[in-house]
Design a protein around this motif. Sequence first.
Motif, short mmCIF file in Angstrom:
data_model
loop_
_atom_site.label_atom_id
_atom_site.label_comp_id
_atom_site.label_asym_id
_atom_site.label_seq_id
_atom_site.Cartn_x
_atom_site.Cartn_y
_atom_site.Cartn_z
N LEU A 1 8.37 10.43 -19.30
CA LEU A 1 8.56 9.07 -18.83
C LEU A 1 10.04 8.86 -18.55
N MET A 2 10.34 8.20 -17.44
CA MET A 2 11.72 7.86 -17.10
C MET A 2 12.00 6.42 -17.49
N PHE A 3 13.10 6.22 -18.21
CA PHE A 3 13.54 4.85 -18.52
C PHE A 3 14.74 4.53 -17.64
N LYS A 4 14.65 3.38 -16.94
CA LYS A 4 15.67 3.04 -15.96
C LYS A 4 16.17 1.61 -16.16
N ALA A 5 17.49 1.44 -16.06
CA ALA A 5 18.06 0.10 -15.98
C ALA A 5 17.63 -0.46 -14.62
N SER A 6 16.95 -1.60 -14.62
CA SER A 6 16.29 -2.07 -13.41
C SER A 6 17.24 -2.47 -12.30
N GLY B 1 0.78 -1.23 0.00
CA GLY B 1 0.00 0.00 0.00
C GLY B 1 0.81 1.27 0.00
N LEU B 2 2.09 1.19 -0.40
CA LEU B 2 2.96 2.36 -0.43
C LEU B 2 2.97 2.96 -1.84
N SER B 3 2.96 4.28 -1.91
CA SER B 3 2.87 4.95 -3.21
C SER B 3 4.20 4.93 -3.95
N THR B 4 4.13 4.55 -5.22
CA THR B 4 5.29 4.55 -6.11
C THR B 4 4.77 4.85 -7.51
N PRO B 5 5.53 5.55 -8.35
CA PRO B 5 5.01 5.90 -9.68
C PRO B 5 4.63 4.67 -10.49
N ALA B 6 3.59 4.82 -11.30
CA ALA B 6 3.16 3.73 -12.19
C ALA B 6 4.30 3.38 -13.15
N TRP B 7 4.38 2.11 -13.53
CA TRP B 7 5.50 1.67 -14.37
C TRP B 7 5.11 0.48 -15.22
N ARG B 8 5.95 0.22 -16.21
CA ARG B 8 5.84 -0.98 -17.03
C ARG B 8 7.26 -1.48 -17.31
N MET B 9 7.43 -2.78 -17.40
CA MET B 9 8.70 -3.34 -17.83
C MET B 9 8.66 -3.47 -19.35
N VAL B 10 9.72 -3.01 -20.01
CA VAL B 10 9.74 -3.00 -21.47
C VAL B 10 11.01 -3.69 -21.97
N ALA B 11 10.87 -4.43 -23.06
CA ALA B 11 12.01 -5.18 -23.60
C ALA B 11 12.34 -4.80 -25.03
N SER B 12 11.67 -3.80 -25.58
CA SER B 12 11.93 -3.38 -26.95
C SER B 12 11.46 -1.94 -27.11
N ALA B 13 11.90 -1.31 -28.20
CA ALA B 13 11.47 0.05 -28.48
C ALA B 13 9.96 0.11 -28.69
N ALA B 14 9.41 -0.93 -29.31
CA ALA B 14 7.97 -0.96 -29.53
C ALA B 14 7.21 -0.99 -28.20
N VAL C 1 11.55 8.63 -27.11
CA VAL C 1 11.30 7.38 -26.39
C VAL C 1 12.28 6.29 -26.80
N GLY C 2 12.49 6.13 -28.10
CA GLY C 2 13.39 5.07 -28.57
C GLY C 2 14.80 5.23 -28.06
N ALA C 3 15.32 6.45 -28.09
CA ALA C 3 16.69 6.70 -27.63
C ALA C 3 16.79 6.52 -26.12
N ALA C 4 15.75 6.94 -25.40
CA ALA C 4 15.78 6.78 -23.94
C ALA C 4 15.77 5.31 -23.55
N PHE C 5 14.96 4.52 -24.24
CA PHE C 5 14.96 3.07 -23.99
C PHE C 5 16.32 2.47 -24.32
N ALA C 6 16.90 2.87 -25.44
CA ALA C 6 18.20 2.31 -25.85
C ALA C 6 19.28 2.63 -24.83
N GLU C 7 19.26 3.83 -24.26
CA GLU C 7 20.25 4.21 -23.26
C GLU C 7 20.13 3.33 -22.02
N ARG D 1 15.36 10.33 -19.48
CA ARG D 1 14.00 10.86 -19.51
C ARG D 1 13.57 11.12 -20.95
N ALA D 2 12.32 10.81 -21.25
CA ALA D 2 11.74 11.10 -22.56
C ALA D 2 10.56 12.05 -22.37
#
Length: 330
Positions: free
Chosen positions: A146-151, A120-133, A168-174, A161-162
């Motif tokens: 949107l922030m892209f982070k190495a997990s 029940g603790l607040s944390t920003p919404a997120w998704r795990m992504v494995a490709s630019a798509a 978005v694509g470059a942020a994911f690639a980084e 940040r995008a």
Amino acid sequence: MNRLQPSTAEPEALGRVAVLMGGSSSEREVSLMSGKGVLAALQSRGVDAFAFDLAEQALCELRTLRASRVFIALHGRHGEDGTVQGALELLGIPYTGPGVLASALAIDKHMTKRLWQCDGLSTPAWRMVASAAQAHAAARELGLPLMFKASHEGSTLGLKRADHPREVGAAFAEAARFDAAVLAEQFIEGDEVTCGVLGEGDAAVALPLIHIVAPGGNYDFEHKYYSDETRYICPCDLPAGEEAAIAQLALHSYRALGCRGWGRADIMIRATDRKPFLLEMNTSPGMTGHSLVPMAARAAGLSYEDLCLRILADARLDAGRSAQREGASP
């Protein structure tokens, strides 16, 4: 908060101490800075401490060197993720910071957020992504920025940040350069604060909050460790009631992961409604000249040297066995 008291352990009671530093992670250079600071602090207080670089020495050499306890000043993988902690458990050498499970959970931003969400603790919404798509799909669903982070990285490595769909694509690639597991997280616009924690369970205490004000809101690797342009406001400039509530949130997040010894929660406060959101938990925080836990400890009346001694005196194994033959007490 009340002023913190230093450890009552005598230097001789702490035994022979290995300060683990360096290692092979992407945060090696930061770890060397942390480790050298800790080593100098312990030696200045009469502790029989020595440097131990995991990139140059095998961990089993700790027995040959008669190490009776370990101060972990490693950051990132193979130091902060439960691997070294597990090896030290097998060697029977008490160590600083959280145990195997808590370390493994906290290094994984995805698992950390899932546990916080379940509690029940607040944390920003997120998704795990494995490709630019998938990254673009997450941007459409969660919105921008949107922030892209190495997990499994820290020190803002693999963080990008995008603000626009074309970014978005470059942020994911980084982020993907550092980790196969990439987390896409809603960006919370507002104040960035951090809260250090010392101790365990109900006895854990929150250090004074630090309000971080980075140039242009960009608290990247350079501004975190090398730049003098970042401002750190401690004691914090938040209203007392808000600071107390955030400190309790940090303590809750620390306990939810099963942390002990010490740690640091990073938090964003949304500007529109002042709601705090947990970002991550650091279980082996930096101890450099720009590091935040020492800064907060000083505000609570604990010097860098006394902070190191207090953390070291809490060293133990997962089973709860401390360095009994040295008879240390926190």
